[in-house]
Design a protein around this motif. Structure first.
Motif, PDB file in Angstrom:
ATOM      1  N   MET B 372       0.938  -1.230   0.035  1.00 16.31           N
ATOM      2  CA  MET B 372       0.091   0.029  -0.074  1.00 16.31           C
ATOM      3  C   MET B 372       1.065   1.183   0.117  1.00 16.31           C
ATOM      4  N   THR B 373       1.264   1.755  -1.050  1.00 14.82           N
ATOM      5  CA  THR B 373       2.412   2.543  -1.227  1.00 14.82           C
ATOM      6  C   THR B 373       2.072   3.918  -1.707  1.00 14.82           C
ATOM      7  N   ASP B 374       0.881   4.137  -2.291  1.00 13.15           N
ATOM      8  CA  ASP B 374       0.183   5.247  -2.822  1.00 13.15           C
ATOM      9  C   ASP B 374      -0.043   6.289  -1.609  1.00 13.15           C
ATOM     10  N   LEU B 375       1.028   6.822  -0.910  1.00 14.38           N
ATOM     11  CA  LEU B 375       0.572   7.560   0.433  1.00 14.38           C
ATOM     12  C   LEU B 375      -0.184   8.845   0.195  1.00 14.38           C
ATOM     13  N   THR B 376      -0.033   9.639  -0.726  1.00 11.43           N
ATOM     14  CA  THR B 376      -0.364  10.733  -1.164  1.00 11.43           C
ATOM     15  C   THR B 376      -1.956  10.598  -1.320  1.00 11.43           C
ATOM     16  N   SER B 377      -2.422   9.390  -1.917  1.00 10.25           N
ATOM     17  CA  SER B 377      -3.807   9.117  -2.112  1.00 10.25           C
ATOM     18  C   SER B 377      -4.424   8.978  -0.893  1.00 10.25           C
ATOM     19  N   TYR B 378      -3.852   8.354  -0.182  1.00  9.63           N
ATOM     20  CA  TYR B 378      -4.455   8.137   1.406  1.00  9.63           C
ATOM     21  C   TYR B 378      -4.546   9.442   2.129  1.00  9.63           C
ATOM     22  N   VAL B 379      -3.728  10.233   1.973  1.00  5.93           N
ATOM     23  CA  VAL B 379      -3.592  11.526   2.680  1.00  5.93           C
ATOM     24  C   VAL B 379      -4.884  12.451   2.179  1.00  5.93           C
ATOM     25  N   GLU B 380      -4.929  12.429   0.882  1.00  5.21           N
ATOM     26  CA  GLU B 380      -6.224  13.279   0.137  1.00  5.21           C
ATOM     27  C   GLU B 380      -7.460  12.475   0.649  1.00  5.21           C
ATOM     28  N   GLU B 381      -7.383  11.355   0.596  1.00  4.73           N
ATOM     29  CA  GLU B 381      -8.845  10.548   0.802  1.00  4.73           C
ATOM     30  C   GLU B 381      -9.328  10.546   2.325  1.00  4.73           C
ATOM     31  N   TYR B 382      -8.525  10.499   3.243  1.00  4.64           N
ATOM     32  CA  TYR B 382      -8.768  10.580   4.681  1.00  4.64           C
ATOM     33  C   TYR B 382      -8.562  12.157   5.283  1.00  4.64           C
ATOM     34  N   GLY B 383      -7.947  13.035   4.413  1.00  6.12           N
ATOM     35  CA  GLY B 383      -7.925  14.244   4.941  1.00  6.12           C
ATOM     36  C   GLY B 383      -6.703  14.226   6.331  1.00  6.12           C
ATOM     37  N   CYS B 384      -5.622  13.677   6.028  1.00  7.69           N
ATOM     38  CA  CYS B 384      -4.912  13.388   7.159  1.00  7.69           C
ATOM     39  C   CYS B 384      -3.807  14.682   7.450  1.00  7.69           C
ATOM     40  N   ASP B 385      -3.406  14.928   8.640  1.00  5.20           N
ATOM     41  CA  ASP B 385      -2.671  16.005   8.879  1.00  5.20           C
ATOM     42  C   ASP B 385      -1.123  15.726   9.271  1.00  5.20           C
ATOM     43  N   ARG B 386      -1.023  14.404   9.147  1.00  5.60           N
ATOM     44  CA  ARG B 386       0.585  14.037   9.322  1.00  5.60           C
ATOM     45  C   ARG B 386       0.808  12.695   8.605  1.00  5.60           C
ATOM     46  N   VAL B 387       1.981  12.441   8.376  1.00  2.10           N
ATOM     47  CA  VAL B 387       2.240  11.091   8.016  1.00  2.10           C
ATOM     48  C   VAL B 387       3.367  10.418   8.821  1.00  2.10           C
ATOM     49  N   LEU B 388       3.135   9.225   9.194  1.00  7.89           N
ATOM     50  CA  LEU B 388       4.308   8.721  10.021  1.00  7.89           C
ATOM     51  C   LEU B 388       4.666   7.406   9.288  1.00  7.89           C
ATOM     52  N   ILE B 389       5.942   7.008   8.836  1.00  3.40           N
ATOM     53  CA  ILE B 389       6.405   6.068   8.247  1.00  3.40           C
ATOM     54  C   ILE B 389       7.084   5.246   9.257  1.00  3.40           C
ATOM     55  N   VAL B 390       6.634   3.834   9.524  1.00  2.00           N
ATOM     56  CA  VAL B 390       7.286   2.973  10.321  1.00  2.00           C
ATOM     57  C   VAL B 390       7.716   1.740   9.365  1.00  2.00           C
ATOM     58  N   TRP B 391       9.018   1.673   9.331  1.00  2.00           N
ATOM     59  CA  TRP B 391       9.639   0.706   8.312  1.00  2.00           C
ATOM     60  C   TRP B 391      10.831   0.157   9.097  1.00  2.00           C
ATOM     61  N   ASN B 392      10.657  -1.067   9.529  1.00  5.15           N
ATOM     62  CA  ASN B 392      11.888  -1.954  10.238  1.00  5.15           C
ATOM     63  C   ASN B 392      13.118  -2.169   9.158  1.00  5.15           C
ATOM     64  N   ARG B 393      14.379  -2.040   9.934  1.00  7.65           N
ATOM     65  CA  ARG B 393      15.504  -2.008   8.947  1.00  7.65           C
ATOM     66  C   ARG B 393      15.626  -3.440   8.163  1.00  7.65           C
ATOM     67  N   ALA B 394      15.213  -4.433   8.764  1.00  5.08           N
ATOM     68  CA  ALA B 394      15.201  -5.694   7.987  1.00  5.08           C
ATOM     69  C   ALA B 394      14.492  -5.447   6.741  1.00  5.08           C
ATOM     70  N   ASN B 395      13.406  -4.962   6.937  1.00  4.06           N
ATOM     71  CA  ASN B 395      12.459  -4.853   5.567  1.00  4.06           C
ATOM     72  C   ASN B 395      13.426  -4.063   4.663  1.00  4.06           C
ATOM     73  N   LEU B 396      13.924  -2.990   4.912  1.00  3.13           N
ATOM     74  CA  LEU B 396      14.527  -1.944   4.339  1.00  3.13           C
ATOM     75  C   LEU B 396      15.626  -2.795   3.680  1.00  3.13           C
ATOM     76  N   ILE B 397      16.483  -3.464   4.299  1.00  2.85           N
ATOM     77  CA  ILE B 397      17.425  -4.222   3.534  1.00  2.85           C
ATOM     78  C   ILE B 397      16.953  -5.335   2.706  1.00  2.85           C
ATOM     79  N   GLU B 398      15.840  -6.202   3.036  1.00  2.00           N
ATOM     80  CA  GLU B 398      15.384  -7.284   2.222  1.00  2.00           C
ATOM     81  C   GLU B 398      14.590  -6.840   0.952  1.00  2.00           C
TER      82      GLU B 398
END
Lengths: 499, 406
Positions: B372-398
């Motif tokens: 679920m990588t299209d974050l801009t569309s979620y911000v617009e759809e839900y009218g979010c005020d902030r975005v927090l990305i939480v992504w573990n480093r194992a995922n980042l590497i793998e």
């Protein structure tokens, strides 16, 4: 199927034993072995059973022709032998080497577009092994060193016998000739076969595969290209891996053979304790060495020809030995490498080596063997050369990194076990323990000698019981451990499958 | 005597083989292994075609291995044997002080498609690709972005292992250097966790790759400070803590060290969670009015609070948070008021932060691991005020998922 798999150990083997030992007549026992061996062989790629059956049938039929003409018309018999060998070799050449030749011919500019490799051509497992076995029958028959085998199942059993089918030892027909129709299965043989099999399994699963994992690690992380220590580890762990993998396989084959009443010749004799490369090749993969000596070197004249021809003979044998191991330039180069060393040893090096301290002789041999394994294990020449250069710090950026040091440190116990296990030391210690009478240790001998009393026989009543339990328990523990490793990993293909 | 040994050996060997063979036949097949958290192979389908191309026999091999009797105990025996051989780790998992486990070897990708095998090395180029995407997204985002890249256990539990930190440090340095300020990257997360771990605080599980609820709380306080909401941080002692014993995590399953004891999973709460509702959404394809297929978003599961307590009785207890994995979820307060909205684009590390963040925000949670990588569309759809990305480093590497965010 491979020996070091759960399916083999806990489904195939019990069923085969059950069927085999519930049939009293040796003819039907051979039937069982023949059919079960075909199943064993065809498990991965069923269609290649047909290739093997064709080779068997061809040699079986031509055997009659050779035998028929041998007493009256030797030339005719010779013709049939050559025809039979040609057909067998044709199958080997086609399946194993065809694409290699095509790809190399394509390097010639005018052929690049005219020929193409055959797609989907897979190597039938064990073809190099069973082709050589079949050829030994045909040649021995022609030489009058064995009789024609009239029983197709017996001959089929000889070729397909699952213990040695896919990775040797290469059993010469005349060595098992009489065992095919008369053999006795005893507890003696079965028990020693079990110990041998379990030892081989442990060599392969507990040490060989673990060494392979370290080797893969050092190779995969490109440690060998950046760090000299990494390159040494690549070489050392491949050296350990290939010995334990291959000799473990031979042990399993010999052990399984005994379980069914067969006695195969040894294939390894502590190759890494050699003091020269000449000696190494008398101790490594002995059945292959014997085969080439018997059917190539000696027919070419062997040692009983002029110097120049002798060197030609050595060159031919080692070119073929290298090429036998795989359809790739690195294997050819590997064969040539040993051919050159052997020639050098023959002319002057051996005499010179013998004057040196034995430690130097061992070091010399181990290093040359190790360099050989680098050639052998890198099918990619550029990577192989880079690894070789790294051994001497050429092209490396560092001697060692903390991570490589960590990995080396944790692989040390395996290295030590692997090194000790490749010498006769463990067996010597065990034999010694068996001949010391432990019931007398600590007791004062009447003759005043402080040495423990040594027994003439290997097993004597009281202490014998202890060793009976210890030996059995040790075998059993190894078996359980191997099962645990197999369950844990599930997948561990035999290296020697690719040949 | 020699004879007795041979008979004994022969009989024991045969008995061992037959015992397992018979046990295999007698025990019914299992469909799922809790230990391994995966489906087991059942008897494969037979066709002549599959037999001839070899796929039937390779399936049988897998089936036999998966359904093998006493599988878990045998895996444990291997773990013990490896320990006796002084290897210090098993199946790529380090064994440290106090039974601390940490995955050392990862699946690493050489390029976007080509997977190499397990290694403790990471491809700087792949991480650079992910950082590029993150930077681009942060610069273009209409709302503030905060990035949290939770370290791996091996980066945190440094004091429990002899394992060198050069790779963790290199990754740390690369991230700190290359992520732009707009991405709001929390640089000192690893240092915080590492020093707290060294001080004996229970920030990461011993047997699981996640941080503990306490670890998540630390991360929460760091976030609140980052957002200038320091005054609103709920103090630790305001929470009542419920403990769930005997939690054996994923690392434990992979390690095969059966002698390592379990973790304790903590559930922190401010009284009741009934004031919150979690809703899970999925896109569903329907026939539109013009007859063409159209995607419609549909709520397929709703429950009070954020816990599914059924999981607490199973092996995978961590899955209790947010009912395991869903691709799109909201956690809203039921009070009918408008709260600031926070979009969390995450992997499972964010799940334990929900109890804290939900007190301050209405949460829209999308699962990056489910692409679920299209974050801009979620911000617009839900009218979010902030975005927090939480992504573990194992995922980042793998994997290369983060490189796809926009």
């Amino acid at each position: 199927m491979v020996f070091s798999s759960l399916l083999f150990l806990f489904a195939y083997l019990p069923v085969t034993l059950l069927l085999y030992y519930n049939i009293p007549n040796i003819r039907y026992r051979n039937w069982i072995l023949f059919i079960m061996s075909l199943l064993f062989y065809g498990w991965g790629e069923p269609l290649y059973i047909l290739v093997m059956l064709a080779s068997i049938t061809e040699a079986y039929v031509f055997g009659f022709f050779i035998a028929k003409h041998l007493p009256t018309n030797r030339k005719r018999a010779r013709l049939y032998m050559i025809l039979s060998l040609a057909m067998n070799l044709a199958a080997l050449l086609f399946f194993k080497y065809c694409n290699f030749f095509i790809e190399n011919l394509r390097l010639l500019p005018f052929l690049t577009d005219t020929i193409a490799p055959i797609e989907g051509l897979k190597l039938p497992i064990g073809i190099s092994f069973y082709t050589f076995q079949i050829m030994s029958y045909t040649i021995d028959l022609y030489r009058g060193q064995t009789d024609v085998q009239k029983n197709f199942v017996a001959f089929g059993t000889y070729v397909t016998l699952f213990p040695q089918l896919i990775a040797g030892p290469i059993v010469r027909y005349r060595d098992v000739d009489d065992q095919l129709m008369t053999r006795t299965e005893t507890f003696d043989l079965f028990g020693s076969g079990t110990r041998r099999f379990v030892t081989g399994l442990a060599k392969k699963v507990l040490i060989g595969d673990a060494a392979a994992a370290y080797y893969e690690y050092f190779k995969a992380t490109d440690a060998f290209a950046d760090s000299a220590a990494g390159a040494w580890m690549v070489m050392i762990f491949y050296t350990i891996h290939i010995y334990y993998d291959f000799s473990g396989y031979s042990d399993m084959a010999i052990g399984l053979g005994r379980m069914f009443g067969f006695r195969f010749l040894e294939n390894f004799n502590y190759p890494y304790i050699s003091k020269s490369i000449t000696e190494f090749w008398r101790r490594w993969h002995m059945s292959l060495g014997t085969w080439f000596k018997e059917y190539v070197y000696i027919p070419l004249g062997g040692n009983r020809v002029g110097k120049l021809k002798q060197y030609r003979n050595i060159a031919v044998v080692w070119l073929l030995t290298g090429f036998w191991h795989g359809a790739n330039w690195n294997y050819i180069f590997w064969g040539v490498y040993f051919g050159v060393i052997l020639m050098a040893e023959k002319t002057f090096l051996l005499k010179f080596l013998k004057k040196l301290p034995s430690a130097v002789q061992h070091l010399y041999s181990l290093l040359l063997i190790g360099f050989g394994w680098i050639i052998f294990s890198f099918t990619d020449a550029a990577a192989g050369i880079s690894c070789f250069a790294s051994l001497f710090g050429i092209g490396t950026s560092t001697f060692c990194t903390p991570t490589i040091a960590y990995q080396i440190l944790r692989s040390l116990p395996l290295l030590v076990i692997g090194a000790i296990g490749a010498t006769p030391l463990p067996k010597k210690i065990w034999d010694k323990l068996c001949t010391v009478d432990w019931t007398h240790i600590g007791a004062i001998r009447e003759d005043g000698n402080e040495e423990p009393i040594r027994m003439e026989q290997t097993f004597l009543p009281v202490r014998g019981k202890i060793f009976a339990v210890l030996t059995t328990a040790g075998t059993f523990a190894l078996l359980v451990a191997c099962t645990a490793y197999l369950v844990d990993s599930t997948f561990s293909p035999f290296l020697y499958f690719i040949f | 005597m020699k004879k007795i040994i041979d008979i004994l050996t022969s009989v024991l060997f045969a008995a061992f083989l037959f015992a397992f063979a018979i046990a295999f036949v007698l025990t019914p097949d299992a469909d799922f292994s809790e230990e391994e958290n995966r489906s087991l192979r059942t008897f494969p389908k037979f066709t002549w075609e599959r037999l001839l191309d070899g796929s039937f026999s390779s399936d049988i091999n897998e089936y036999f291995a998966d359904q093998f009797p006493a599988r878990d105990s045998l895996v444990g025996i291997k773990g013990v044997t490896e320990t006796l051989l002084l290897k210090g780790e098993n199946n790529g998992v380090l064994l440290g002080d106090d039974g601390q486990l940490a995955v050392r070897l990862f699946d690493a990708y050489k390029s976007r498609l080509e997977r190499t095998h397990d290694m403790d090395y990471y491809y700087t180029e792949n991480v650079a690709l992910a950082v590029d995407a993150l930077n681009a997204f942060a610069k273009s985002s209409a709302v503030p972005v905060t990035t949290m890249l939770p370290p791996r256990s091996v980066d945190v539990a440094v004091s429990a292992f002899d394992y060198p930190t050069e790779i963790s440090d290199a990754l740390d340095a690369q991230l700190a250097e290359s992520i732009v300020p707009e991405a709001g990257y929390l640089t000192d997360l690893r240092a915080q966790m590492e020093s707290r771990y060294a001080a004996g605080e229970y920030v990461y599980f011993r047997t699981d790759h996640h941080w503990t609820t306490y670890g998540a709380y630390i991360a929460y306080t760091m976030l609140m400070r980052e957002w200038g909401m320091e005054d609103e941080i709920i103090p630790q002692d305001a929470f009542t803590v419920e403990t769930v014993e005997r939690f054996y995590g994923t690392t434990w399953s992979r390690a095969g060290y059966k002698f390592v004891g379990p973790d304790t999973l903590e559930l922190w709460s401010l009284g009741s969670e009934d004031g919150f509702t979690t809703t899970c959404y999925a896109e569903k394809q329907v026939k539109g009015e013009d007859g063409k297929p159209a995607n419609v978003k549909e709520a397929y599961k709703t429950f009070p609070g954020w816990l599914n307590r059924d999981y607490l009785a199973k092996k995978d207890k961590y899955a209790a948070f947010l009912d395991s994995t869903h691709n799109e979820q909201t956690v809203f307060k039921n009070d009918g008021k408008d709260h600031p909205r926070l979009l969390i684009a995450k992997d499972s590390f964010a799940n334990t932060m929900v109890p804290f963040l939900a007190q301050h925000f209405d949460l829209v949670i999308v699962n990056l691991a489910g692409r679920m990588t299209d974050l801009t569309s979620y911000v617009e759809e839900y009218g979010c005020d902030r975005v927090l990305i939480v992504w573990n480093r194992a995922n980042l590497i793998e994997n290369n998922i983060l490189a796809a965010i926009k």
